[in-house]
Design a protein around this motif. Structure first.
Motif, PDB file in Angstrom:
ATOM      1  N   LEU A   1       0.751  -1.235   0.000  1.00 55.49           N
ATOM      2  CA  LEU A   1       0.000   0.000   0.000  1.00 55.49           C
ATOM      3  C   LEU A   1       0.790   1.300   0.000  1.00 55.49           C
ATOM      4  O   LEU A   1       0.538   2.185   0.812  1.00 55.49           O
ATOM      5  CB  LEU A   1      -1.012  -0.007   1.155  1.00 55.49           C
TER       6      LEU A   1
ATOM      7  N   LEU B   1       1.062   4.909  -1.336  1.00 55.17           N
ATOM      8  CA  LEU B   1      -0.095   5.712  -1.745  1.00 55.17           C
ATOM      9  C   LEU B   1      -0.142   5.916  -3.261  1.00 55.17           C
ATOM     10  O   LEU B   1      -1.199   6.055  -3.838  1.00 55.17           O
ATOM     11  CB  LEU B   1      -0.079   7.071  -1.025  1.00 55.17           C
ATOM     12  N   GLU B   2       1.030   5.908  -3.893  1.00 52.77           N
ATOM     13  CA  GLU B   2       1.014   6.068  -5.352  1.00 52.77           C
ATOM     14  C   GLU B   2       0.834   4.709  -6.016  1.00 52.77           C
ATOM     15  O   GLU B   2       1.552   3.764  -5.706  1.00 52.77           O
ATOM     16  CB  GLU B   2       2.344   6.662  -5.838  1.00 52.77           C
ATOM     17  N   PRO B   3      -0.111   4.592  -6.953  1.00 47.08           N
ATOM     18  CA  PRO B   3      -0.263   3.331  -7.677  1.00 47.08           C
ATOM     19  C   PRO B   3       0.877   3.099  -8.678  1.00 47.08           C
ATOM     20  O   PRO B   3       1.712   3.971  -8.893  1.00 47.08           O
ATOM     21  CB  PRO B   3      -1.602   3.478  -8.397  1.00 47.08           C
TER      22      PRO B   3
ATOM     23  N   ARG C   1      -7.396   2.004  -7.365  1.00 49.14           N
ATOM     24  CA  ARG C   1      -7.030   1.412  -6.071  1.00 49.14           C
ATOM     25  C   ARG C   1      -7.504  -0.036  -6.008  1.00 49.14           C
ATOM     26  O   ARG C   1      -6.813  -0.897  -5.468  1.00 49.14           O
ATOM     27  CB  ARG C   1      -7.607   2.255  -4.913  1.00 49.14           C
TER      28      ARG C   1
ATOM     29  N   ASN D   1     -10.316  -1.811  -1.151  1.00 47.95           N
ATOM     30  CA  ASN D   1     -10.177  -0.361  -0.989  1.00 47.95           C
ATOM     31  C   ASN D   1      -9.652  -0.077   0.411  1.00 47.95           C
ATOM     32  O   ASN D   1      -9.436  -0.996   1.207  1.00 47.95           O
ATOM     33  CB  ASN D   1     -11.530   0.322  -1.205  1.00 47.95           C
ATOM     34  N   LEU D   2      -9.468   1.190   0.698  1.00 50.00           N
ATOM     35  CA  LEU D   2      -8.854   1.572   1.972  1.00 50.00           C
ATOM     36  C   LEU D   2      -9.857   1.638   3.120  1.00 50.00           C
ATOM     37  O   LEU D   2      -9.469   1.936   4.253  1.00 50.00           O
ATOM     38  CB  LEU D   2      -8.151   2.920   1.804  1.00 50.00           C
TER      39      LEU D   2
ATOM     40  N   TYR E   1      -9.693  -2.362   3.846  1.00 50.56           N
ATOM     41  CA  TYR E   1      -8.330  -2.727   4.218  1.00 50.56           C
ATOM     42  C   TYR E   1      -7.737  -1.542   4.977  1.00 50.56           C
ATOM     43  O   TYR E   1      -7.472  -0.490   4.396  1.00 50.56           O
ATOM     44  CB  TYR E   1      -7.481  -3.027   2.984  1.00 50.56           C
TER      45      TYR E   1
END
Lengths: 779, 154
Positions: free
Chosen positions: A194, A196-198, A279, A702-703, A706
């Motif tokens: 995880l 933050l940048e994909p 995401r 998703n956050l 998770y």
């Protein structure tokens, strides 16, 4: 020394706080198309038919691609993963088809028009079942895959992508004479890295096979190598640019979406194609950390000497082994922790399953191995009625002894015992609570407990993985450093600036590190992984600085009419040692020196440095014996928790972490690695889990579903300290440390939970619901 | 396509854009202000935080069409006259960033907090910043940076 050890500020701070730092998703190119992917709605299924006609007919769609039409196999260690699913899908979320269109919206509409017919296959989710004869096979043609022979050992027909063995002494005989034997199984779920940048990528596959790739990657050279290898292109035709990279933690090492995006670009006449995963795709199409089921059996004498250990590590490799085979190998090498054990048997096995596939994650297998090993130490201490700190001290590896793979520990390897003593003394681990405190705990139902764990890690990398550096001097004597490793937040470039400032006697603000990596211009670096940059790239910069120094002295000798031996560097000048006022500024000699009559000599000063680990060897396939460690960084954590027995919540009241870093290069940035890594580890310990339903469909996409730690999840107080046992082949004595803070966090929390409540938990995460259930069951 | 009038970092803009895009897309794709990042596109991570009519918002959760007449501040407006702001400097000084991807959102949330509450307590900071996720720093240095910025001159 004026710069080494100082808390120098980040080299890229201004770019990042102003929003000017440009990541892949921020880049727009002329004529750029946008890609979207269609992913599998099944965890395991045959692809019977794909119909793309409707999608192709949508205005604005430039190409639609399926794995049946064009494909390539990729993988860094086990070449088993195709850019698009071909013939079958092996996990939910696997890319099945892709579209490039004028806009993201059109691409998304087109993806919905693609019709795929599947024939669902039985899923394999339990690693213990997966390896049984007769289990459904996830890779029917596993024996055809390419991998490094002699290093990895797949067992086709059993869903086993790799087995690494360590054998030392005679475990059976030792168990027979042990006074105590304990055996336990530990289960750990997959977790997400995880960042933050994909995983963004833009690929332009132009005329004459000139390929330009912008990628959010830790490994620009590995992307180049694997991309070129996969498509049969020469390396000089493939240019990979890693601009600012928004975190990685391992998930951006190796190669990911670049081959697929490249194929789309090629089909669109070389127009650049951009793909930024959502995401949800980050959580289901791109990899996670492997799960693991470990079974550990430990034998000891009644005075607490561990004489035998047998461990079986079954890694939930997921659908593709790619990187996973090397993680299981690393897990075997570290398989019993930093302990002196004469009789050892370790089997570490990457198992194919229908989970999303696994890859490198900060610690590279060590956090998973240490969960079981460090739980096991506390359980043994409990069984023997010993203090768990004492038990560890009695068994830790000390100079003169050998690791389970036969590496000799020397005075300079590092001192795990010092780290352990430091943290356990700070938190008074092993000391009980007063009767008054205990009465208070009983009254409130909030029980406190303490524990300590140790850790170790060495880089798990090919024996030949190399780094290099080029240093240019500018007209005014300022300096540019150019390296091929990526600074994706860990701060490597700032440490390289410090090294160069120190060695070249130049103020640090006059030294820049070229931001980002471009494989056409940057010197080679294998990958930014394994906590190897400060050591390997740092050494390369040291050597490049020495090359610059040699040239400065040569030019200084001409300018000052002195012998090189009489010269030294200070304050941006070459000076005569016995007459320091006789000196010449770098700017007068770094582009060549001009005599009074106009004659010129020399030329631009460019330094070159390269470094490769000395003396690493392959391991014996039968016994695991060999030298695989560039350096061993040791450490220890201690913790005090408070367990609310009404809710199952674990609160971390205080922690102490200590690492033997060899040499503190930049204290503030080092602390940043520890504080960040510890909180990431607490996430693994307390809340993080990738969930699936019974059909293998991921539930954590998703956050919200998770949870990673937030501002509200910080530990109460975290004391960070260091031991400095110099690493002889590390720059200024330093060794790697980026991954280590995350190791042994899960075990220290579980051990403290047991100390607080008497309840032993073996599986992760230690979420409130599970802790509460365990407490209820124990009543 | 529809025209939207809004003020971003003190400049008036008239933007023609589709009706179904978010404020984040408007900022990034139409005004080319890419400081606000797409971390989740679902209001979960805070990387796209901007100040919208004085309040911090996840710009991925605001429709562009709602922003008619709005006053928006983004990270690009935080530095003035070629100098980083004291808040930005405090982030640099305290090592409150690593990969930097969450940093613009962090700074905008902190800016909104300090605008409303110039002397926040540690708890105030934690409460205000809770919606901004960071995977690198462990948050502690970010709190220190905001405390320092609050103690210094704006």
């Amino acid at each position: 020394m004026s710069y080494i050890g100082k808390s120098i500020k980040r080299h890229d701070g201004v770019q990042k706080v102003t929003g000017r730092a440009e990541y892949v998703s921020d880049i727009k190119l002329n004529g750029m198309l946008h890609a979207k992917i269609l992913t599998s709605p099944h965890a395991h299924a045959k692809i019977v038919n794909i119909n793309t006609e409707k999608a192709k007919a949508l205005p604005g769609v430039r190409t639609v691609l399926t794995g049946q039409e064009e494909n390539t196999l990729v993988g860094i260690y086990m070449v088993d993963r195709s850019a698009l699913a071909s013939g079958k899908v092996r996990h939910w979320g696997e890319a099945v088809a892709a579209v490039a269109a004028d806009t993201e919206e059109i691409a998304e509409q087109a993806v919905k028009l693609i019709e795929v017919e599947y024939e669902v296959l039985p899923i394999v989710f339990d690693v213990k079942e997966a390896i049984k004869p007769g289990a459904p096979q996830i890779h029917e043609n596993a024996e055809e895959y390419d991998y490094i022979k002699g290093v990895f050992h797949p067992e086709p027909g059993r869903n086993i992508a790799n087995r690494t063995k360590v054998r030392r002494g005679d475990v059976e005989a030792a168990f027979a004479r042990a006074d105590v034997v304990i055996e336990r199984t530990y289960e750990q779920p997959q977790v997400f890295h995880l960042p933050l940048e994909p995983h963004g990528s833009i690929v332009q596959w132009g005329v004459d096979d000139n390929v330009k790739i912008y990628s959010s990657t830790q490994s620009p050279f590995a992307v180049r190598d694997l991309f070129a290898h996969g498509f049969g292109l020469p390396r000089n035709k493939v240019e990979v640019i890693a601009p600012y990279v928004g975190g990685g933690f391992g998930v951006k090492s190796g190669i990911h979406m670049e081959p697929l995006v490249g194929m789309l670009s090629k089909r669109c006449g070389g127009r650049p194609v951009k793909f930024i995963p959502t995401r949800e795709e980050e959580c289901t199409t791109l990899p996670a950390r492997q799960g693991m089921v470990s079974r550990i059996k430990t034998g000891a004498t009644k005075d607490g000497k561990i004489i035998a250990e047998e461990a079986e590590y079954l890694w939930v490799g997921g659908a593709y082994a790619d990187y996973g085979v090397n993680i299981s190998r690393a897990g075997a090498m570290t398989g019993c922790g930093p302990y002196d054990i004469e009789n050892v048997k370790v089997d570490s096995v990457t198992v194919y399953t229908n989970h999303v596939f696994g890859t490198a994650y900060r610690g590279f297998g060590h956090p998973e191995v240490f969960h079981g090993i460090e739980r096991q130490r506390d359980l043994l201490a409990k069984e023997l009625g010993m203090c768990p700190v004492e038990l560890r001290l009695k068994n830790l590896l000390m100079p003169g002894r050998k690791t389970i793979t036969g590496e000799l520990i020397t005075e300079n390897t590092g001192r795990v015992d010092k780290c352990l003593k430091l943290v356990s003394d700070k938190l008074k681990v092993g000391e009980g609570y007063t009767s008054q405190q205990l009465a208070e705990m009983k009254k409130t139902g909030k029980y406190r407990g303490k524990a300590a764990t140790v850790l170790q890690k060495s880089p798990a990398m090919p024996t030949s993985s190399a780094s290099s550096a080029i240093i240019h001097m500018n007209e005014d004597g300022t300096v540019h450093i150019n390296v091929g490793g990526v600074d994706f937040g860990q701060g490597t470039y700032t440490v390289l600036q410090q090294i160069a400032a120190e060695r070249l006697r130049i103020p640090i603000e006059k030294i820049s590190v070229a931001p980002g990596v471009n494989t056409d211009m940057s010197p080679y670096d294998w990958q930014t992984v394994a906590s190897r940059m400060t050591v390997l790239c740092g050494e390369a910069v040291c050597i490049a600085c020495d090359d610059v120094t040699r040239q400065l002295l040569e030019m200084g000798a001409i300018a000052l009419r002195a012998s090189k031996h009489d010269l030294a560097l200070e304050d941006e000048h070459v000076y005569v040692k016995q007459n320091p006022h006789q000196r010449v500024h770098y700017s007068k000699i770094c582009m060549g020196y001009t005599y009074e009559n106009g004659n010129a000599i020399g030329g631009p000063i460019i330094g070159r440095g390269k470094y490769i680990a000395q003396g690493l060897s392959f391991i014996c396939p039968e016994t695991g014996q060999g030298k695989t460690a560039l350096d061993w960084t040791y450490g220890a954590h201690a913790v005090e928790v408070e367990v609310d027995t009404n809710t199952g919540d674990i609160e971390v009241l205080q922690m102490a972490s200590c690492l033997d870093v060899g040499r503190v290069m930049n204290e503030a940035m080092l602390k940043g690695q520890v504080v960040g890594g510890v909180l990431q580890g607490l996430g693994t310990a307390l809340s993080e889990v990738v969930r699936y339903d019974d059909k293998g469909r991921p539930l954590t996409r998703n956050l919200t579903d998770y949870k990673i730690p937030t501002f509200k999840d910080m530990p109460g107080n975290l004391d960070v300290s260091y031991v400095e046992t110099p690493q002889l082949d590390g720059p200024y004595g330093a060794r790697g440390v980026g991954e280590h803070p995350l190791i042994s966090i899960t075990a220290v929390i579980a051990n403290a939970l047991a100390n607080a409540t008497g309840v032993e938990m073996f599986d992760l995460p230690l979420s409130a619901d599970k802790v509460r259930a365990a407490l209820r069951q124990a009543k | 396509m529809k025209a939207i009038n809004l003020t971003v970092n003190g400049e008036a803009h008239k933007v023609f854009c589709p009706e179904n895009i978010t404020l984040l897309t408007l900022l990034r794709e139409y005004l080319h202000l890419t400081g606000a990042k797409v971390g989740c596109a679902a209001g979960e991570c805070g990387a796209c935080t901007v100040i919208y009519n004085g309040k911090p918002v996840n710009s991925c959760m605001v429709l562009a069409m709602e922003a008619e007449g709005a006053v928006v501040e983004t990270i690009e407006g935080e530095a003035k006259d070629g100098k980083v702001s004291p808040l930005q400097q405090a982030f640099i000084d305290n090592h409150a960033l690593q990969c930097g991807f969450c940093t613009p959102g962090m700074i905008m949330s902190a800016r909104a907090l300090l605008d409303e509450n110039p002397k926040p307590s540690r708890d105030d900071i934690i409460h205000a910043m809770e919606g901004n996720l960071c995977r690198c720093t462990g948050y502690e240095p970010i709190i220190t940076a905001i405390e320092q910025a609050a103690g210094g001159v704006r």
